[in-house]
Structure formats: C-alpha cells, structure tokens
Scaffold this motif. Sequence first.
Motif, PDB file in Angstrom:
ATOM      1  N   ARG B 175       0.836  -1.203   0.000  1.00 37.88           N
ATOM      2  CA  ARG B 175       0.000   0.000   0.000  1.00 37.88           C
ATOM      3  C   ARG B 175       0.876   1.260   0.000  1.00 37.88           C
ATOM      4  O   ARG B 175       0.566   2.245  -0.667  1.00 37.88           O
ATOM      5  CB  ARG B 175      -0.942  -0.003   1.209  1.00 37.88           C
ATOM      6  CG  ARG B 175      -2.053  -1.045   1.074  1.00 37.88           C
ATOM      7  CD  ARG B 175      -2.526  -1.558   2.425  1.00 37.88           C
ATOM      8  NE  ARG B 175      -3.420  -0.636   3.097  1.00 37.88           N
ATOM      9  CZ  ARG B 175      -3.845  -0.804   4.359  1.00 37.88           C
ATOM     10  NH1 ARG B 175      -3.424  -1.843   5.067  1.00 37.88           N
ATOM     11  NH2 ARG B 175      -4.665   0.049   4.906  1.00 37.88           N
ATOM     12  N   ALA B 178       2.193   2.217  -3.383  1.00 36.70           N
ATOM     13  CA  ALA B 178       1.161   2.874  -4.202  1.00 36.70           C
ATOM     14  C   ALA B 178       0.899   4.299  -3.730  1.00 36.70           C
ATOM     15  O   ALA B 178       0.196   5.048  -4.395  1.00 36.70           O
ATOM     16  CB  ALA B 178      -0.129   2.062  -4.167  1.00 36.70           C
ATOM     17  N   MET B 179       1.466   4.650  -2.581  1.00 36.03           N
ATOM     18  CA  MET B 179       1.265   5.988  -2.021  1.00 36.03           C
ATOM     19  C   MET B 179       2.585   6.762  -1.948  1.00 36.03           C
ATOM     20  O   MET B 179       2.744   7.656  -1.123  1.00 36.03           O
ATOM     21  CB  MET B 179       0.634   5.877  -0.627  1.00 36.03           C
ATOM     22  CG  MET B 179      -0.781   5.314  -0.643  1.00 36.03           C
ATOM     23  SD  MET B 179      -1.354   4.817   1.017  1.00 36.03           S
ATOM     24  CE  MET B 179      -1.617   6.435   1.784  1.00 36.03           C
ATOM     25  N   GLY B 180       3.535   6.408  -2.817  1.00 45.73           N
ATOM     26  CA  GLY B 180       4.718   7.249  -2.967  1.00 45.73           C
ATOM     27  C   GLY B 180       5.867   6.988  -2.018  1.00 45.73           C
ATOM     28  O   GLY B 180       6.842   7.739  -2.009  1.00 45.73           O
ATOM     29  N   ALA B 189       3.840   7.280   3.968  1.00 45.52           N
ATOM     30  CA  ALA B 189       2.610   6.534   3.682  1.00 45.52           C
ATOM     31  C   ALA B 189       2.520   5.295   4.560  1.00 45.52           C
ATOM     32  O   ALA B 189       1.490   5.043   5.192  1.00 45.52           O
ATOM     33  CB  ALA B 189       2.558   6.152   2.209  1.00 45.52           C
ATOM     34  N   ALA B 351       2.885   1.387  -9.520  1.00 52.69           N
ATOM     35  CA  ALA B 351       1.782   1.761 -10.414  1.00 52.69           C
ATOM     36  C   ALA B 351       2.301   2.527 -11.624  1.00 52.69           C
ATOM     37  O   ALA B 351       1.891   2.263 -12.758  1.00 52.69           O
ATOM     38  CB  ALA B 351       0.747   2.585  -9.650  1.00 52.69           C
ATOM     39  N   ALA B 352       3.217   3.474 -11.390  1.00 52.47           N
ATOM     40  CA  ALA B 352       3.696   4.340 -12.474  1.00 52.47           C
ATOM     41  C   ALA B 352       4.452   3.548 -13.548  1.00 52.47           C
ATOM     42  O   ALA B 352       4.632   4.021 -14.664  1.00 52.47           O
ATOM     43  CB  ALA B 352       4.598   5.430 -11.909  1.00 52.47           C
ATOM     44  N   ASP B 354       3.267   0.674 -14.604  1.00 52.41           N
ATOM     45  CA  ASP B 354       2.226  -0.292 -14.954  1.00 52.41           C
ATOM     46  C   ASP B 354       2.332  -1.566 -14.124  1.00 52.41           C
ATOM     47  O   ASP B 354       2.173  -2.663 -14.634  1.00 52.41           O
ATOM     48  CB  ASP B 354       2.248  -0.588 -16.458  1.00 52.41           C
ATOM     49  CG  ASP B 354       1.846   0.645 -17.260  1.00 52.41           C
ATOM     50  OD1 ASP B 354       1.000   1.414 -16.759  1.00 52.41           O
ATOM     51  OD2 ASP B 354       2.408   0.851 -18.344  1.00 52.41           O
ATOM     52  N   PHE B 355       2.586  -1.353 -12.841  1.00 50.57           N
ATOM     53  CA  PHE B 355       2.585  -2.426 -11.848  1.00 50.57           C
ATOM     54  C   PHE B 355       3.678  -3.470 -12.058  1.00 50.57           C
ATOM     55  O   PHE B 355       3.487  -4.652 -11.746  1.00 50.57           O
ATOM     56  CB  PHE B 355       1.186  -3.069 -11.749  1.00 50.57           C
ATOM     57  CG  PHE B 355       0.146  -2.089 -11.262  1.00 50.57           C
ATOM     58  CD1 PHE B 355       0.136  -1.662  -9.945  1.00 50.57           C
ATOM     59  CD2 PHE B 355      -0.797  -1.550 -12.133  1.00 50.57           C
ATOM     60  CE1 PHE B 355      -0.800  -0.739  -9.488  1.00 50.57           C
ATOM     61  CE2 PHE B 355      -1.739  -0.624 -11.687  1.00 50.57           C
ATOM     62  CZ  PHE B 355      -1.735  -0.222 -10.364  1.00 50.57           C
TER      63      PHE B 355
END
Lengths: 416, 416
Positions: B175, B178-180, B189, B351-352, B354-355
């Motif tokens: 998680r 995905a939050m930097g 995060a 994510a950036a 594409d996972f």
Amino acid sequence: MKLIEDANKEALSRILEAEPMLLDVVPAHEAIKGLKERMILHAGPPIKWDKMCGPMRGAVAGAIVFEGWAKDLATAEKMAAGGEIEFHPNHHFNAVGPMTGMTTVSMPVFVVENKRFKNRAYCAMNEGLGKVMRFGGNDESVLNRLRWLRDVFGPEMAKALKHTGPLELKSIVARGLAMGDELHQRNVACSSVFLREIVAAVANVSTDKKVTADVLDFIARNDQFFLNIAMPMAKTMTDPAKGIRGSTVVTAMCRNGTEFGIRVSGTGDQWFTAPVEMPEGLYFPGYSEKDANPDMGDSAIVETVGLGGFAMAASPAVAGFVGAGSPSSAANFTRAMGEITVGQNSEWTIAAMDFAGVPTGIDVRLVVETGMAPTINTGIAHREPGVGQVGAGVVKAPMACFTQAVRAIAKDLGVS
Amino acid sequence: MKLIEDANKEALSRILEAEPMLLDVVPAHEAIKGLKERMILHAGPPIKWDKMCGPMRGAVAGAIVFEGWAKDLATAEKMAAGGEIEFHPNHHFNAVGPMTGMTTVSMPVFVVENKRFKNRAYCAMNEGLGKVMRFGGNDESVLNRLRWLRDVFGPEMAKALKHTGPLELKSIVARGLAMGDELHQRNVACSSVFLREIVAAVANVSTDKKVTADVLDFIARNDQFFLNIAMPMAKTMTDPAKGIRGSTVVTAMCRNGTEFGIRVSGTGDQWFTAPVEMPEGLYFPGYSEKDANPDMGDSAIVETVGLGGFAMAASPAVAGFVGAGSPSSAANFTRAMGEITVGQNSEWTIAAMDFAGVPTGIDVRLVVETGMAPTINTGIAHREPGVGQVGAGVVKAPMACFTQAVRAIAKDLGVS
C-alpha cells in the motif's frame, strides 16, 4: 477579448487565493440557514421526485425514515411522491454531497470556511464503502450507521476540532497529491493525513475509550473519508469566483443522476444542464454496465478546482481502478485538462510531472473550441434503489452544458 | 553456470516467499539472546572504537549514559575508549538499526517474524527527526526521548500489538508503494497506514487518555516511523536466503560510517568490506558536504529486498528530496537496478511502471559485469558527535565489496 481575459484572470486568482479551513462539525440545521423539517437537499441541479433516478429515490426514502418523518420506506416513498417533501439542490444552500448527496436537518456536516473570502460550505460525513445512502442504500444497517454518525461520531469530531483549532486544508491536499491521491476516487492518503492531524485531539477530548476507539477506527477504515472534506473545501474555493461579468470560468459541476449541471462565473447562479452520461469504467465482480446508474453527485466540484480527473497524473493507481487506461499514461489526462483550463495551482503540484501545478479554472470557451469535455473520476451506483456501489469509472461532462454557457455569456456581452 | 543459476533461483524464491509479521515490542534484552550489560550493538560490519566515526562515537557515549553505565558523556567516552564496552554488529544478533544503529539492553525493539521460515529480526524504535541518537545526538533531550520510548511508548505498543494480533507487513509495504513511499527516505505513507492499523488498538488498551494521545501523536508526527519496522522486515526476508552454496545473491548491505559491508548467500555470514563512500545529495539550510559524515546504517537492508533506491520509481517526490535528478526520471533508477537483480517482486508493484514488481535479489556478478553498484537512498549525518541529520542523498555501494564476493564464490566453486 480583453474583458473576458481579465475576468478569467480575476476568477482564477480568487480560486487560487482561497484559504479553506476545516472549522467544525455541527448538525446540518445549525449550519445551513433555511434547512428545515421535511426538506431534503440533493446532489446536482434542481430535480423533482418524478425525474429522480432509482438510487436517489432510494436515498430519499431512507433519509425520510432516518429523520423520523415516516415509519417505513414505503410510507416515505408515498410522502415524497405526494409532494410532502421539499427538494432543493445542495448547491442552493452552500452545501455539497457525493452521489445522491442527501443532506437533512439532523445529519452532522463538516463546516469549511474560506478564510480569505469568509464564505462557508458544508457536507455530511462520508459513510464508508459498501451499502450506504450516497449510493442509494436505505436499509436498517445504513440508517443505524447514520444514527451513530449523528449521535456519536459527529459530536466527538466537533470536540476534537475545537481542540486542534481550524485545520488548514490546502496543505493536506498537497501532501495527499504527493502520496497518490487525486481526491475524487482516491482519498486514502488525505484520509490518512487527516487521521494523523486529528488523532491526538480525539484521544484528548475522549470521555470513553470505547468511543475513542470506534471514532478513530471509523476514520482509519474509510479510504474515502476525506472526500467529504475535499468537496466543501472545493466549493469554498470556487464560490468567491461567482458573478464576475464576462468570466467563462466554471464555478460548479454537479449531477443528480438524471441531469448534469454547470455554473459559470459570468452567469452567477444560473444552471446550464444536459442529460448525464454513462461512466465508462470497471465493475465490481457480478455487476456490469447493465446495472449502472448514469453519472451522479456533487463530487465533480473537485474537478472544478483541478483535482479528480484533472489530477490523474498524481495517481497512476487510480487510472487502473477507474479503467482509464494504463497507469503509466495517467499524465495524459492531466495534460489534456491543461488544454481547457486557464492556469495551474502552484500549491498543488504533481511530483511525477516535475512538480507542475494541477490544471485549474475550466474555461467553457476552451471546452467548446477543443471539443474536449472535462474528465471526471466517479463512483458508479446501481440503478435500482437500495443496492449501492457497483464500480468506478471516468465520465465526461456533457458538451451541451458548455455550449449553452458560451452562448449565454456571448449574449450578455452582446457578442453573439 | 547452472549451479549458480539454480542457487540464485532458490535464494530469490526464499526472499519472495517470506511472510514477515510484526509480533511485538519488548525490551531488547528479552528478545536478543546474548545481549547483556555493557554491550552495544551498532550498525554495519564489525568495528572498534578507535575506527568509529564522530556520530557513532556520539551515539555510543549517549547509549552508555542512557543505560546508566556512566554518569556523563565524558566518562562514557573514556569507558568506550578504555575497552570497558563490548561492541558487535546488530547483524550478528538478528538485529538492525538505522544510521548509528544503537541497540542496548533496555531499549524497546520491534519483533518481526518471518512466518514462512520462523526466523526473527529486531529493531529499536524510530526516534523521529531532529536531534536523535541514530544521527549521533546524545544530549538530555535525546536521552529523555529514549527513556519515554522505553517506559511509556514501548509498553503501550506491546499491549496494542497483543490486541491487534500479528500485523502482516508485506501488504502495508504494498500500500505504501502505491502511495509514494520507497521505504528508505520516504516512509510517510507506510507510517500512516501503520497508524491506521494500530490506532483503535492503542485506544482500546489505554489506561490513561494522555498516554494514548501522546503515543498516537508520536506515531502521527514521525514520517519515518515505519523505517524501523521495514528494516527488520527486510532482514527476516533475506536471512533465510543465507548459505545457499554457489548463490551470488546479496543477503545484507550495511555501513558503520567507516566501512561498507555486504553478505552474499553462497558465503554465509562472511562480510566483504570496503571504505564507505560519501552520499551525493541535498543539505539542510546552513550545512554542506564539508559537514557530512560518510555513509552509515543498517538501513540498506531495504535495498537488499528491492525497496529504497531500487523502488525510486514509486516515489518521484523522494527523487527530489535526495537530489537524485528530476522526479519524472525516478523510474530510471528502478530500471537500472533491474539490470543487477535476478527477479522482481510481484507483490510489491509500482503503479507508475504499470505495476512492474520492484527489482529484487542483487546479483554480485551482475554488479561487477555492468559496473553498476546498488543505489542506496540515505540520510546524511553530521560528522561531529551530537549534531544530527544535515541532509539526504544517494550513495553507491563500493564496487570492491562485490568484486571480493565474486572472487570468494568463484574460489569456493573452484572456477577462479
């Protein structure tokens, strides 16, 4: 046209100069002047019962039972259909609400004040995910949660906010953007940052550790908690930009599940409406487009200040969640929205775009010229009352709202 | 060479199969077998007092006073210089510590267990920013904070963790990515997500609302709180990969401020060391490279499992903070580290990108072949004792550690 350019510059600077602060949580009737018994505020532009979509009807029936105006949902529906309930848009009462957007007398609301311009906006508490009134839910579990929010959560938040003093919201949003939120379909970071800001105060004002634990747990388990703070924040930012003659900057976008409405600075409180569109997105297991209600909610107010679909680049993870293409291309949405906006917000930046500000101030002329309608990240409700959320997606604001607005301003300026 | 390929496949799969859980907080002497009075565990490979850098000497003196082995810092230094204190690396006692990495008998430590392989690792609490022992701080404010962590915070966390039960750490890291967060210089995060996981339990086990508020506030105000959980998590993931004959996968990287040390699977507990390098980075106002201590801390264990500099793409904001170039080019670091690793972690995705999974399992052969040393995101300590953090930057692991390791494994396999 210089008059329009100057007017838009003024509108943008009013939006950017805003200093939104979270002040309090109070029962809606204390905050919202004119809100009274047997009155329901709803999302979007004005709408009557007979035009309301399924989830909004479901929410209305639930709200009537919640307020004790009817003993059950069937009676409630009859009252609503029989003209015993007064319906008004949230926006006519300085309020906003996501999806169905129910606001009634006893619901606790966040009070946000724009310190720079002294205007306020209000929004009820976010209920969390699953079966909830904002998606048309209305059974006992939904109403009991609303009762707990009214009787326990709201009063505790009020005490905690008196303990912290006013919370500066722009900096919370700035931190959230750096943590992957776009503030519409993804609020997990801002909700977490908000928890960090309020946690010690909630503990300090407690008279019962079970209540403290429940209140903190409710925030901690609700990834969308902050949406209902971001929305009134956004409204306090755009409202001061209303009524600047000649300005073609959008000050509100909202949907009631049937019609989409926009307000534009130069035309003040006038609504330009068109039928809502259907979101394109991803559905939860077991659901498909056939189950979906068209676009709904006041939440598109966040796109009006450069967040949501406009800040997609901050949130590659959300691009996947709303089915908007590959996460690595999330910045394309933000760049596209840069084509229809008059400026950027240098206080809300996107690290992945080397700290470019979010595109801010939608210009109805640019929307019409480019043919590019604003992109809105949205939840998708089931079209039947009582079911709830079935997916999330991206939706376009209908072009007809913008062409009407351009014509109205042209007419006002005598240039049509 | 098939033996090496198979050994590395085994090492990678052991790292990826790990199931790290946060179990408890207990005084270090209860958790760490063999840790006793007048013994100090420090970051990095083995080092004697006379070779220790300024901040590590400062931290040692502070730790001696904190434990009550000397009445003041001057006496403490004399004891340390006079051979009255036993020094050992954290890694020799299943522990890790950021920067100076002090671990002594009465300090509370997080207990992380890899449920899959039943091994454990330990790490003291993160003290927050400012003047802190991990950066060489040792005045009364530093020692008083450590006393509060020992007497109040640690016991409350222990109660709360018994209330929640074991916390699954891989999903918190997922998680956070995905939050930097990259989990080395940016843990805001994961620290927030951790707060969300623990908040209700802290309130529930409370016997005093002031204590609850203080404990929650301490977590809420410490953006790096989770680093000291991520580090023992990473150690529990790599330790089971130790001792696979022929494997060229790195199982630990650490620095004592004087020397950098690595361990490689095929050579078990052996250290390959070389002088530490100087981080390149950004300095806090009033400080420059002249004030900087060379690279220090066990925290590079997070790079060993694909986080930190290896996960830079997840954290464009950190690329700016550590002065590693434009945030939009953060993914270049992650792609480069993909060239020196044997696989990816599909549970920790970016994510950036594409996972794509974070690059995992540093292969000393690939480091030597490509000439690309692992990138480590690091804090920078002042080189004098007692000052604290002066900046943050990026540092390279010294190539000499990797060439030694390649030679040692080649010799062991008879291929040199």
